[in-house]
Each structure stands twice: as C-alpha cells, then as structure tokens.
Design a protein around this motif. Structure first.
Motif, short mmCIF file in Angstrom:
data_model
loop_
_atom_site.label_atom_id
_atom_site.label_comp_id
_atom_site.label_asym_id
_atom_site.label_seq_id
_atom_site.Cartn_x
_atom_site.Cartn_y
_atom_site.Cartn_z
N GLY A 61 45.44 -64.33 23.42
CA GLY A 61 46.51 -65.43 22.70
C GLY A 61 47.34 -66.20 23.83
N LYS A 62 48.08 -66.93 23.11
CA LYS A 62 49.08 -67.58 23.98
C LYS A 62 50.54 -67.68 23.30
CE LYS A 62 49.87 -71.90 26.68
NZ LYS A 62 49.29 -72.81 27.35
N ASN A 63 51.60 -67.57 23.97
CA ASN A 63 52.90 -67.48 23.25
C ASN A 63 53.09 -66.37 22.16
OD1 ASN A 63 53.78 -69.46 25.22
ND2 ASN A 63 52.93 -71.06 23.89
N ASN A 64 52.38 -65.28 22.21
CA ASN A 64 52.23 -64.20 21.50
C ASN A 64 51.76 -64.50 20.05
OD1 ASN A 64 53.05 -61.59 21.12
ND2 ASN A 64 55.03 -61.94 20.18
N GLU A 65 50.74 -65.51 20.07
CA GLU A 65 50.00 -65.96 18.88
C GLU A 65 48.62 -65.88 19.03
OE1 GLU A 65 51.49 -69.55 17.42
OE2 GLU A 65 53.49 -68.78 17.03
N LEU A 66 47.72 -65.88 18.17
CA LEU A 66 46.27 -66.09 18.27
C LEU A 66 46.04 -67.59 18.54
CD1 LEU A 66 44.77 -63.40 15.62
CD2 LEU A 66 44.83 -63.27 18.38
N GLY A 70 52.21 -52.99 21.50
CA GLY A 70 53.38 -53.08 22.34
C GLY A 70 54.44 -53.82 21.18
N ARG A 71 55.60 -53.73 21.90
CA ARG A 71 56.65 -54.57 21.13
C ARG A 71 56.43 -56.05 20.77
NH1 ARG A 71 60.37 -58.10 22.47
NH2 ARG A 71 59.70 -57.69 24.96
N LYS A 72 55.90 -56.56 21.76
CA LYS A 72 55.53 -58.22 21.49
C LYS A 72 54.58 -58.31 20.39
CE LYS A 72 56.86 -59.56 26.14
NZ LYS A 72 56.28 -60.25 27.47
N THR A 73 53.50 -57.60 20.40
CA THR A 73 52.54 -57.63 19.41
C THR A 73 53.06 -57.36 17.96
OG1 THR A 73 50.64 -57.32 20.91
CG2 THR A 73 50.57 -56.41 18.35
N PHE A 74 53.98 -56.26 17.88
CA PHE A 74 54.75 -55.84 16.65
C PHE A 74 55.47 -57.02 16.06
CE2 PHE A 74 58.47 -54.13 14.49
CZ PHE A 74 57.52 -53.57 13.43
N GLU A 75 56.17 -57.63 17.06
CA GLU A 75 57.28 -58.70 16.76
C GLU A 75 56.24 -60.16 16.26
OE1 GLU A 75 60.08 -58.89 19.92
OE2 GLU A 75 61.10 -57.22 19.41
N SER A 76 55.06 -60.21 16.74
CA SER A 76 54.32 -61.22 16.02
C SER A 76 54.02 -61.06 14.52
CB SER A 76 53.13 -61.43 17.06
OG SER A 76 52.10 -60.47 16.89
N PRO A 128 54.69 -60.77 10.44
CA PRO A 128 55.89 -61.22 9.81
C PRO A 128 56.58 -60.11 9.21
CG PRO A 128 53.95 -62.12 8.61
CD PRO A 128 53.46 -61.44 10.19
N LYS A 129 56.07 -58.99 9.07
CA LYS A 129 56.47 -57.62 8.57
C LYS A 129 55.43 -56.58 9.08
CE LYS A 129 54.27 -57.95 3.92
NZ LYS A 129 54.31 -58.78 2.92
N PRO A 130 55.84 -55.50 8.97
CA PRO A 130 54.95 -54.26 9.38
C PRO A 130 53.61 -54.47 8.53
CG PRO A 130 56.98 -53.41 9.33
CD PRO A 130 57.21 -54.80 8.73
N LEU A 131 52.45 -54.21 8.78
CA LEU A 131 51.12 -54.20 8.36
C LEU A 131 51.12 -53.05 7.54
CD1 LEU A 131 48.90 -54.97 11.39
CD2 LEU A 131 49.79 -56.30 9.73
N PRO A 132 50.77 -53.20 6.01
CA PRO A 132 50.84 -52.27 4.93
C PRO A 132 49.97 -51.16 5.44
CG PRO A 132 49.92 -54.23 4.15
CD PRO A 132 50.40 -54.45 5.36
N GLU A 152 42.15 -37.45 13.87
CA GLU A 152 41.90 -38.66 13.06
C GLU A 152 41.73 -39.74 14.14
OE1 GLU A 152 45.06 -39.56 10.43
OE2 GLU A 152 45.16 -37.35 9.84
N THR A 153 41.24 -40.90 13.64
CA THR A 153 41.01 -41.99 14.17
C THR A 153 42.28 -42.72 14.41
OG1 THR A 153 38.68 -42.07 13.81
CG2 THR A 153 39.72 -44.29 14.44
N SER A 154 42.76 -43.14 15.65
CA SER A 154 43.81 -44.22 15.81
C SER A 154 43.48 -45.28 16.60
CB SER A 154 44.95 -43.43 16.66
OG SER A 154 45.20 -42.23 15.88
N PHE A 155 43.97 -46.59 16.36
CA PHE A 155 43.59 -47.74 17.01
C PHE A 155 44.64 -48.26 17.76
CE2 PHE A 155 41.23 -47.41 13.10
CZ PHE A 155 39.98 -47.92 13.44
N ILE A 156 44.22 -48.86 19.12
CA ILE A 156 45.11 -49.45 20.02
C ILE A 156 44.64 -51.02 19.40
CG2 ILE A 156 45.55 -50.17 22.33
CD1 ILE A 156 44.64 -47.39 22.94
N ILE A 157 45.96 -52.04 19.21
CA ILE A 157 45.67 -53.09 18.60
C ILE A 157 45.98 -54.10 19.36
CG2 ILE A 157 45.73 -52.21 16.49
CD1 ILE A 157 48.29 -53.61 15.81
N GLY A 158 46.94 -53.75 20.53
CA GLY A 158 47.37 -54.90 21.40
C GLY A 158 48.98 -54.87 21.73
N GLY A 159 49.19 -55.90 22.88
CA GLY A 159 48.46 -56.93 23.31
C GLY A 159 47.91 -56.60 24.66
#
Length: 160
Positions: free
Chosen positions: A15-20, A43-49, A51-55, A90-97
């Motif tokens: 991504g670029k500028n914290n966006e896909l 990471g924090r920047k990914t979380f902040e990208s 709009p709200k926490p993923l349900p 359990e399975t856990s996921f690393i989602i970025g960035g």
C-alpha cells in the motif's frame, strides 16, 4: 497456528500512505471469512486505517506509543508479546502492515496471500517469500471482471 494474511502486488507492494492501492471485493470477503472469530495482530498504523474495529475479531495492536489504548483492543509493544497474548490452541492472524509482516514472518506457520498481478507504487512492502522456507500448497487464479480491475491469485504457503 500463526497465519500471515496479505494482498501483495507483483513487486511485493502492500500500500501507499496507509491505504491499499487496489480494490478487490472478493479479497475483502475472503479476508473476512478467514479472520472472523480469531485474534488479529496488526501495527498501529494498520489499525488506524480502519474506519472502526473489524467486527467479531480480537484486535491486538503493536505500537511503541505509550498510553495508546483504543477501545476494545489489546495493546502491546512487540510482536513477541502480541503472539504470546493469542490463544495457543487457536489460529491467529498477522494482518499487517509492512513492518509487522517483517517482524512476524519468523513466527508464521502459514501464509495466505492474494497476489495482485500488477506492479504498484508503494511505501509498504511484504517480505520476500523464500522458497527455501515456504512451500506453496494451493493456488487459485482469478481473472479481471466487472468488479476487479486486476487479475489476482489466492496462494497458500506452509513453512517447510
């Protein structure tokens, strides 16, 4: 099991500028179906990208910022602490960035990659998938259609 999940361009761009830099609705659906009900490390920047926490997911956010405490999230200051907080059976996921993928790769057991068949200008990149360490066990090509401007392939790798 620790799974890294990412959509990655041919040049490893994320991504670029914290966006896909692409829009693939089917990839969003796949991400949701795989990660729902699980711990997701980011990471924090990914979380902040977002709009709200993923349900229906437990968010584990890695940051060096002291006193950072978004509502409903677990906050830690290292990849090791993030992994330690996740349930072992359990399975856990690393989602970025990009930085978190680099830190998390040695801990990952499996990679779920959506390879976007295009090169993009980016400022965040996925680490190289070394064929000495990873074996592809699944691949599914998806062509361009009315909702997807780029060809893409779902790829699953397991650690050798």
């Amino acid at each position: 099991m620790i799974i890294m999940i990412a959509a990655v361009a041919e040049n490893d761009a994320l991504g670029k500028n914290n966006e896909l830099v692409w829009h693939l609705p089917n990839d969003f659906k796949r991400f949701k179906s795989l990660t729902t009900g699980h711990y997701i490390i980011m990471g924090r920047k990914t979380f902040e990208s977002f709009p709200k926490p993923l349900p229906n997911r437990t968010h584990v956010v890695i940051t060096r910022q002291e006193n950072y405490q978004p509502e409903g999230c677990i906050v830690v200051n290292s990849i090791e602490k993030a992994i330690a907080i996740c349930p072992k059976n359990e399975t856990s996921f690393i989602i970025g960035g990009g930085e978190i993928y680099n830190l998390g790769l040695p801990y990952a057991d499996k990679l779920e990659i959506t390879r976007v068949h295009h090169n993009f200008e980016a400022d965040a990149f996925f680490p190289e998938i070394n064929p000495d360490n990873w074996r592809e066990i699944f691949s599914e090509f998806n062509p361009i259609d009315d909702k997807h401007l780029y060809e893409y392939t779902y790829q699953t790798y397991i650690k050798k």
